[in-house]
Design a protein around this motif. Structure first.
Motif, PDB file in Angstrom:
ATOM      1  N   ARG A 197     -21.783  22.081  12.293  1.00 27.67           N
ATOM      2  CA  ARG A 197     -21.522  21.808  10.882  1.00 27.67           C
ATOM      3  C   ARG A 197     -22.661  22.346  10.033  1.00 27.67           C
ATOM      4  O   ARG A 197     -23.804  22.394  10.472  1.00 27.67           O
ATOM      5  N   LEU A 198     -22.340  22.728   8.820  1.00 23.97           N
ATOM      6  CA  LEU A 198     -23.365  23.168   7.892  1.00 23.97           C
ATOM      7  C   LEU A 198     -24.161  21.973   7.365  1.00 23.97           C
ATOM      8  O   LEU A 198     -25.310  22.102   6.991  1.00 23.97           O
ATOM      9  N   SER A 199     -23.533  20.823   7.370  1.00 22.84           N
ATOM     10  CA  SER A 199     -24.163  19.602   6.868  1.00 22.84           C
ATOM     11  C   SER A 199     -24.757  18.819   8.035  1.00 22.84           C
ATOM     12  O   SER A 199     -24.321  18.932   9.177  1.00 22.84           O
ATOM     13  N   ASP A 200     -25.760  17.984   7.740  1.00 18.44           N
ATOM     14  CA  ASP A 200     -26.315  17.102   8.766  1.00 18.44           C
ATOM     15  C   ASP A 200     -25.472  15.847   8.941  1.00 18.44           C
ATOM     16  O   ASP A 200     -25.667  15.091   9.888  1.00 18.44           O
ATOM     17  N   ARG A 201     -24.551  15.616   8.010  1.00 20.22           N
ATOM     18  CA  ARG A 201     -23.703  14.425   8.084  1.00 20.22           C
ATOM     19  C   ARG A 201     -22.678  14.597   9.208  1.00 20.22           C
ATOM     20  O   ARG A 201     -21.969  15.582   9.282  1.00 20.22           O
ATOM     21  N   GLN A 202     -22.600  13.599  10.082  1.00 18.29           N
ATOM     22  CA  GLN A 202     -21.666  13.658  11.195  1.00 18.29           C
ATOM     23  C   GLN A 202     -20.262  13.289  10.740  1.00 18.29           C
ATOM     24  O   GLN A 202     -20.073  12.410   9.898  1.00 18.29           O
TER      25      GLN A 202
END
Length: 94
Positions: free
Chosen positions: A78-83
């Motif tokens: 993912r580009l985000s760190d949010r799972q």
């Protein structure tokens, strides 16, 4: 096979307009729509049957392992760190 249909004026107008846009007769365009719809339904049925066959294999351990792998892969790539699947929500939202 010859098929006779009674269409509402709205449907007839829609088919005629779309056929003209594509340079087809209304009959040819309508047949094209019908064929596309049937092919789509066939593909959907094949997909559903395949998924159902996988579920019917009854190898729960393998399904669990595959599910865990997919969750991990989706969270890592993912580009985000949010799972997408935070462990604290397991059993609550997924």
């Amino acid at each position: 096979m010859t098929l006779t249909l009674t269409l509402t004026p709205e449907i007839e107008q829609y088919l005629t307009q779309r056929a003209e846009e594509q340079g087809l007769s209304t009959e040819a365009y309508t047949l094209q729509l019908l064929i596309e719809h049937i092919i789509l339904k066939q593909k959907q049925t094949k997909s559903v049957n395949l998924l159902q066959s996988w579920m019917d294999e009854e190898d729960a351990e393998e399904q669990q392992e595959t599910g865990q792998y997919l969750i991990q892969a989706l969270d890592e790539d993912r580009l985000s760190d949010r799972q997408l699947f935070p462990i604290e929500l397991k059993g609550v939202s997924w």
